[in-house]
Structures are given as structure tokens and as C-alpha cells.
Scaffold this motif. Structure first.
Motif, PDB file in Angstrom:
ATOM      1  N   ARG A 123       0.825  -1.210   0.000  1.00 19.10           N
ATOM      2  CA  ARG A 123       0.000   0.000   0.000  1.00 19.10           C
ATOM      3  C   ARG A 123       0.865   1.270   0.000  1.00 19.10           C
ATOM      4  O   ARG A 123       1.351   1.704   1.039  1.00 19.10           O
ATOM      5  CB  ARG A 123      -0.945  -0.028   1.200  1.00 19.10           C
ATOM      6  CG  ARG A 123      -1.925  -1.180   1.078  1.00 19.10           C
ATOM      7  CD  ARG A 123      -3.035  -1.159   2.079  1.00 19.10           C
ATOM      8  NE  ARG A 123      -4.110  -2.041   1.632  1.00 19.10           N
ATOM      9  CZ  ARG A 123      -5.238  -2.248   2.296  1.00 19.10           C
ATOM     10  NH1 ARG A 123      -5.448  -1.644   3.441  1.00 19.10           N
ATOM     11  NH2 ARG A 123      -6.160  -3.053   1.810  1.00 19.10           N
TER      12      ARG A 123
ATOM     13  N   ASP B 297      -3.740  -3.239   8.491  1.00 19.69           N
ATOM     14  CA  ASP B 297      -5.078  -2.772   8.127  1.00 19.69           C
ATOM     15  C   ASP B 297      -5.310  -1.372   8.689  1.00 19.69           C
ATOM     16  O   ASP B 297      -5.780  -0.470   7.986  1.00 19.69           O
ATOM     17  CB  ASP B 297      -6.134  -3.744   8.673  1.00 19.69           C
ATOM     18  CG  ASP B 297      -7.541  -3.270   8.363  1.00 19.69           C
ATOM     19  OD1 ASP B 297      -7.785  -2.903   7.200  1.00 19.69           O
ATOM     20  OD2 ASP B 297      -8.386  -3.252   9.283  1.00 19.69           O
TER      21      ASP B 297
ATOM     22  N   ASP C  99      -5.174   2.784   6.712  1.00 22.93           N
ATOM     23  CA  ASP C  99      -6.257   3.774   6.638  1.00 22.93           C
ATOM     24  C   ASP C  99      -5.731   5.157   7.015  1.00 22.93           C
ATOM     25  O   ASP C  99      -6.156   6.169   6.441  1.00 22.93           O
ATOM     26  CB  ASP C  99      -7.446   3.371   7.528  1.00 22.93           C
ATOM     27  CG  ASP C  99      -8.511   2.617   6.732  1.00 22.93           C
ATOM     28  OD1 ASP C  99      -8.168   2.006   5.700  1.00 22.93           O
ATOM     29  OD2 ASP C  99      -9.698   2.635   7.139  1.00 22.93           O
TER      30      ASP C  99
HETATM   31 MG    MG Z   1      -8.779  -1.806   5.854  1.00 22.98          MG
END
Ligand code: MG
Ligand code: IPM
Length: 374
Positions: free
Chosen positions: A126, A268, A272
Motif C-alpha cells: 500500500r 489494516d 487507513d
Molecule cells: Mg482496511
């Protein structure tokens, strides 16, 4: 479109295919999914077709109608047959999974997480990049300050689903949620992160994010493995941060990060934060990668049902996912053409990256990107 079976139709790269001398051919699966997923995937495909014409790459798209509608209609989630077809693809472009009429947890675990686990997509990559022209949510931080990549382990930790209930529904109820961390799983993720950091060749700094002061088993394995693998990468500087401190530093001094490696749950959460500091879910993309197999690229945002069908969702996150796909397919020129087009749209054309406030419709943003690709 996606009526009778998960496998719906195949299309070539575009009307002009026959006029081109194509160099390479890639088979791309699309999974538009739920909510705004189909709208953003359509624009991702539009951008890829523009690049395929410009850079003479042959892309063959096959659409799979997985998602809430198929589940509600036929009770089908992810069949073995579809899974095997997806495994044979060069890459997958996913829109979003999550339907307002299906209880949370069914589609997410049995489609999205099932794809990640069954295709062994053990890296979730990411990037956190603030493009010029984006109204940054962090005061005094510009594009050069926010430019790092998070490598999230994608198949283990609490996501592995270990645990259970005891005396469920009684006052004595016990709920256990286990975090599964295997030496193999941790090591391959950490090794990928070191390799990636070397290839990225920016600051050559890899940060391990864990919680060694509390998670004395799992974070201990991560930390030991990190130090052992580091011996193979003497050219990479390393440091360590507890996850809570890292959340703080991502907001306060994001410029210190180059590549961050972490487990599934922390990954996770911190991605964000990464999404919001790079301009929000309208632009944040990620890749679920099996370095020895297939890879699936997706916008980080969800299915956003309240915006579905309105032609107002920002497709750039999906177009960024498509850009990551080209990079992964080792088409650097095509990836760079698409990235420049995305940057131009962000800088020249969009009022905001937020759904409904872009000053353009979803389809117009896709058209603008395709136009800049040329
Ligand atoms: Mg997520
Ligand atoms: C993500 C999402 C998923 C996750 C959900 C939808 C299961 O939040 O891709 O970050 O937790 O991994």
C-alpha cells in the motif's frame, strides 16, 4: 451484465487492436463487485485500454460477477472453478466487496479474504503518496513529505480466523480471537519488504511496526526474524516502532518513512491513516500480491453503497490500482504513462478528491485520465 454465471464476458483491449503490433499479452480478470465497485472498475478498465493502445500492450479482460448480488441471487460466493480461473490470470482488478443487504463478515471473509488466502496473496502493498495539487489533510506537509510504502502481511495474524466461543450467549461467555504467525509467513513478508526497499532505492530505510512491549510472542517472532533477515541486506537501514507510536509519527513526521513492514491487523489500521494523509479513499490503492503467482489490485475504499449508481464516486483509487498492476506486470513505461496522467488530472482538473465534490462525474474523470494518456 453479470446475470447467469460468475464468468460473464471477454473483451479485447479495444477497437483498434488489429491495427497494432502488440508486444505482450496479459490476461486480466476484473471483479467489479458491489456498490460503486462496477463504476470504478469501468474507469480502471477505460484507463488500461487507453494505456494498452498507447504503449502497445495487449490486455484481455474477463469479468467475474462475484459479490453481494450473485450471493443473494444464487447463494454463490467463490467457487473452486472461478478460483482456479483467477489463479491462471496475469492479474486481477477488484472494485469492492460489501453489500448493504448481506450481514457484514460473509462477503468480506468468503470472497475478499478467501481470494487473499486461497491465492496466497501474502503481501498487501500500500503506497502512501501525496500527489501535487491534492489538498493535504496534514498541515504544512507537501508531496515530498508523504511518500512511503506500507508492506502489510496479508494471510495470517488475527485474519487467519483462529478462535471460538465458549458458553456463547450466556453471562459466562468467552470469545477467543487468535493471532496466527508462522515463521514462514513472517519471514517471506519481511524478506519481500527488504527486497522492495532495495528496489525502491529511495532512503533505503525499512521500519518494522509491531508491539513488542505487549505482544510478547507474535511481535517477538517478527522482531527476531526482522533482525535475522536484515543480515542479508546490509545496505538497508532499519528501525523499529511500536504501532501506537507509528500512528502518531505518521501524522507528525511522515517524511521519516520509506518502507514500513507490519502484520495483518496493524497493517489494516495504519493503511487507513496512510490513505487519509495522501488525500483520502478517493486516491488510495493497494496490491494483494503473490510474488510467485497472481496478484490482485484494488482501491482501499469499500463499496460505498450510498454513492452507488450516481456517477459521483472518485475512480482514481482504482485507476491507481491499475497503475500498480502495470508496474507489477513489469511494464514500467505503461505504468509511468498512467501515473503521469493521474497526476495531471489531480493537479489540473479535480476540485477535490471526494465523492460528489470532484467537479466532474466518475466517467468524466476516467475520460480525463484516458485523454492525458493520449
Ligand atoms: Mg482496511
Ligand atoms: C482492507 C479492508 C479489509 C481488511 C476488509 C474489508 C475485510 O479493510 O482491505 O483494508 O480488513 O483487510
Amino acid at each position: 451484465m453479470c446475470r447467469d454465471s460468475p464468468l460473464v464476458f471477454r473483451v479485447g483491449a479495444g477497437e483498434n487492436d488489429q491495427d497494432l503490433t502488440m508486444s505482450k499479452k496479459y490476461r486480466i480478470a476484473t471483479i467489479p463487485g458491489d456498490g460503486t465497485g462496477p463504476e470504478v472498475v469501468a474507469e480502471g478498465v477505460k484507463a488500461l485500454k487507453a494505456v494498452s493502445r498507447k504503449c502497445q500492450i495487449d490486455l484481455e479482460f474477463t469479468e467475474y460477477g462475484l459479490g453481494g448480488d450473485l450471493y443473494l441471487r444464487e447463494g454463490v460466493l467463490l467457487s473452486d472453478g472461478v478460483l482456479e480461473e483467477l489463479r491462471a490470470m496475469d492479474a486481477i482488478l477488484l472494485g469492492a466487496i460489501g453489500h448493504p443487504d448481506v450481514k457484514p463478515g460473509i462477503l468480506e471473509t468468503q470472497i475478499l479474504l478467501a481470494l487473499r488466502f486461497k491465492l496466497d496473496l501474502y503481501i498487501n502493498l500500500r503506497p502512501v503518496t501525496l500527489f501535487p495539487g491534492v489538498d493535504a489533510s496534514l498541515k504544512d506537509k507537501g508531496p515530498g513529505d508523504i511518500d512511503f510504502v506500507i508492506v502489510r502481511e496479508n494471510t495470517e495474524g488475527v485474519y487467519a480466523g483462529g478462535g471460538g466461543f465458549l458458553k456463547k450467549g450466556t453471562p459466562d461467555e468467552v470469545a477467543i480471537q487468535e493471532s496466527i504467525n508462522t515463521r514462514k509467513g513472517v519471514e517471506r513478508c519481511i524478506r519481500y519488504a527488504f527486497d522492495f526497499c532495495r528496489r525502491r532505492n529511495r532512503d533505503k530505510r525499512l521500519t518494522l511496526c509491531a508491539k513488542t512491549n505487549v505482544l510478547v510472542y507474535e511481535s517477538d517472532l517478527w522482531e527476531r526474524t526482522f533482525h535475522e533477515v536484515h543480515r542479508e541486506y546490509p545496505d538497508i537501514d532499519t528501525n523499529y516502532m511500536h504501532v501506537d507510536a507509528l500512528c502518531m509519527w505518521m501524522i507528525k513526521n511522515p517524511e521519516q518513512f520509506d518502507v514500513v513492514v507490519t502484520g495483518n491487523m496493524f497493517g489494516d489500521i495504519i493503511t487507513d491513516i496512510g490513505a487519509i494523509i495522501q488525500g483520502g479513499l478517493g486516491i488510495a490503492a493497494g496490491g494483494n500480491i503473490n510474488p510467485e503467482g497472481v496478484a490482485m489490485f484494488e482501491p482501499i475504499g469499500g463499496s460505498a453503497p450510498k454513492y452507488a449508481g450516481k456517477n459521483i464516486i472518485n475512480p482514481l483509487a482504482t485507476i491507481c490500482a491499475a497503475q500498480m498492476m502495470l508496474d507489477h506486470l513489469e511494464e514500467p513505461e505503461a505504468a509511468s504513462v498512467l501515473q503521469e496522467a493521474i497526476k495531471k488530472v489531480v493537479k489540473n482538473d479535480l476540485k477535490s478528491l471526494e465523492a460528489g465534490n470532484m467537479g466532474h462525474s466518475t466517467q468524466e474523470v476516467g475520460d480525463l485520465v484516458a485523454g492525458y494518456v493520449g
